[in-house]
Design an enzyme around this catalytic site. Structure first.
Site, PDB file in Angstrom:
ATOM      1  N   GLY A   1       0.776  -1.230   0.000  1.00  0.00           N
ATOM      2  CA  GLY A   1       0.000   0.000   0.000  1.00  0.00           C
ATOM      3  C   GLY A   1       0.811   1.287   0.000  1.00  0.00           C
ATOM      4  O   GLY A   1       0.377   2.294   0.560  1.00  0.00           O
TER       5      GLY A   1
ATOM      6  N   HIS B   1      -0.014   2.002 -13.518  1.00  0.00           N
ATOM      7  CA  HIS B   1       0.792   0.920 -14.102  1.00  0.00           C
ATOM      8  C   HIS B   1       2.254   1.381 -14.166  1.00  0.00           C
ATOM      9  O   HIS B   1       2.525   2.493 -14.619  1.00  0.00           O
ATOM     10  CB  HIS B   1       0.276   0.577 -15.512  1.00  0.00           C
ATOM     11  CG  HIS B   1       1.019  -0.562 -16.126  1.00  0.00           C
ATOM     12  ND1 HIS B   1       0.728  -1.874 -15.835  1.00  0.00           N
ATOM     13  CD2 HIS B   1       2.065  -0.596 -16.981  1.00  0.00           C
ATOM     14  CE1 HIS B   1       1.570  -2.665 -16.491  1.00  0.00           C
ATOM     15  NE2 HIS B   1       2.386  -1.911 -17.201  1.00  0.00           N
TER      16      HIS B   1
ATOM     17  N   ASP C   1      -4.927  -2.645 -19.386  1.00  0.00           N
ATOM     18  CA  ASP C   1      -4.075  -1.463 -19.605  1.00  0.00           C
ATOM     19  C   ASP C   1      -4.377  -0.771 -20.938  1.00  0.00           C
ATOM     20  O   ASP C   1      -3.489  -0.183 -21.554  1.00  0.00           O
ATOM     21  CB  ASP C   1      -2.577  -1.833 -19.552  1.00  0.00           C
ATOM     22  CG  ASP C   1      -2.198  -2.505 -18.239  1.00  0.00           C
ATOM     23  OD1 ASP C   1      -2.767  -2.123 -17.209  1.00  0.00           O
ATOM     24  OD2 ASP C   1      -1.338  -3.402 -18.251  1.00  0.00           O
TER      25      ASP C   1
ATOM     26  N   GLU D   1       5.136   6.983  -9.626  1.00  0.00           N
ATOM     27  CA  GLU D   1       3.836   6.510  -9.132  1.00  0.00           C
ATOM     28  C   GLU D   1       3.275   7.362  -8.006  1.00  0.00           C
ATOM     29  O   GLU D   1       2.106   7.770  -8.044  1.00  0.00           O
ATOM     30  CB  GLU D   1       3.941   5.050  -8.673  1.00  0.00           C
ATOM     31  CG  GLU D   1       4.274   4.101  -9.806  1.00  0.00           C
ATOM     32  CD  GLU D   1       4.396   2.656  -9.320  1.00  0.00           C
ATOM     33  OE1 GLU D   1       3.478   2.181  -8.644  1.00  0.00           O
ATOM     34  OE2 GLU D   1       5.413   2.001  -9.630  1.00  0.00           O
TER      35      GLU D   1
END
Lengths: 207, 207
Positions: free
Chosen positions: B12, B110, B151, B181
């Protein structure tokens, strides 16, 4: 001194970037032995002439068939005894014999971040059209060694370029040239000339 | 206020990035209604608890078959009446019914520059292994809307990350998280919450 031959079909802005870096001294120990085009009207030939570089046209139209043209192209290249062949917007599929005779001594510039938007059918403006159609936000350019496949050889350098909301394929093409291609291609030639690029399997290591 | 539900299978860290941006005030008008994991040992559930966020486990192990699990997952989500579902490292293929009920309201992160290194089989460390094997010099991350494909949905944000000579998949994975990210996911949520993301065909326009 590293002797290079530049193969090009069009206006030759990537060729110009190489010439500029040689003339301003940032690309050292590299000499352009000749520029060869398949197209006698290529602006690249004029650029070469203007800078006192041998400019040759090897056009399929001047040969009786494809094998004959391929032999002519190989001979024109061999005559220059290059250390490195640079494809700078050369729209002819390179004959297998040239690829094998100059193994690991041919490089190409591709206007995307390989493996995105590459392979058969992806050249010129089409690459940017497809990137915009897919809606990517980042694209770029890649310099790679040429092997038997299409855009499958070991990658030497890549640089990312941002896509902006109002981009057309033409606007994006120009930005990728300015921000990535014209920087990467002379840089890759310099690294190879300095003996700093090692090929390991399908990868390169820059020392 | 935009209510989000975060679906996650692992530690997480992307969830943590969202929590941090909400707590430091840079991600405004967004509330995490719940964190749902398919894995009762997911570190993400602990992180949620620690920050006073509802943490639910919806595990296939607790249901008699796949359709039953999918129904349970949909019910758990619906109970939270989210405006947006955020997949932050959720390793379950999302049931078709959830995708259709929440069309254009599900996003995923992704760890590559789509369309490179994406699609079936490309998840987690595998993505970075493949990028290193191909020898690319630039990778990155992508936030995109989730559609029926893997995706293939409209891309919202992408960020490039450099690959370094000594990278292992693990080292590269960490750099892509830190540089891309954890930046992109909260930013994309903020843009959607502010109504600034418009979908046009397969593309997004950020206003």
């Amino acid at each position: 001194m590293t002797d290079i031959v530049v193969l090009v079909s069009g206006g030759g802005t990537n060729l110009q970037a190489i010439i500029d870096r040689i003339e301003d001294g940032s690309l050292k120990d590299v000499r352009i032995k000749a520029v060869i085009s398949n197209n006698k009207n290529a602006g690249a030939l004029e650029r070469a002439n203007k800078h006192g570089i041998d400019a040759l046209c090897v056009s399929p139209a001047d040969y009786k068939d494809r094998p004959d043209f391929e032999e002519g192209l190989l001979k024109a290249i061999n005559d220059m005894t290059p250390d490195l062949i640079v494809l700078a917007g050369f729209l002819v599929v390179l004959p297998k014999q040239i690829i094998s005779e100059y193994k690991n001594r041919i490089i190409n510039i591709h206007p995307s971040l390989i493996p995105s938007f590459c392979g058969k059918g992806f050249y010129g403006l089409k690459v940017h059209e497809e990137a915009l159609k897919r809606g990517v936000k980042v694209t770029g350019a890649t310099v790679h060694f040429v092997d038997e496949g299409t855009d499958t050889g070991p990658i030497i350098l890549q640089k990312a370029v941002e896509i902006l909301p109002d981009d057309t394929p033409e606007v994006l093409q120009r930005r990728v040239m300015e921000q990535a291609e014209w920087v990467l291609l002379p840089e890759a030639i310099g690294l190879i000339a300095a003996g700093r690029v090692e090929i390991k399997d399908r990868r390169t290591v820059i020392r």
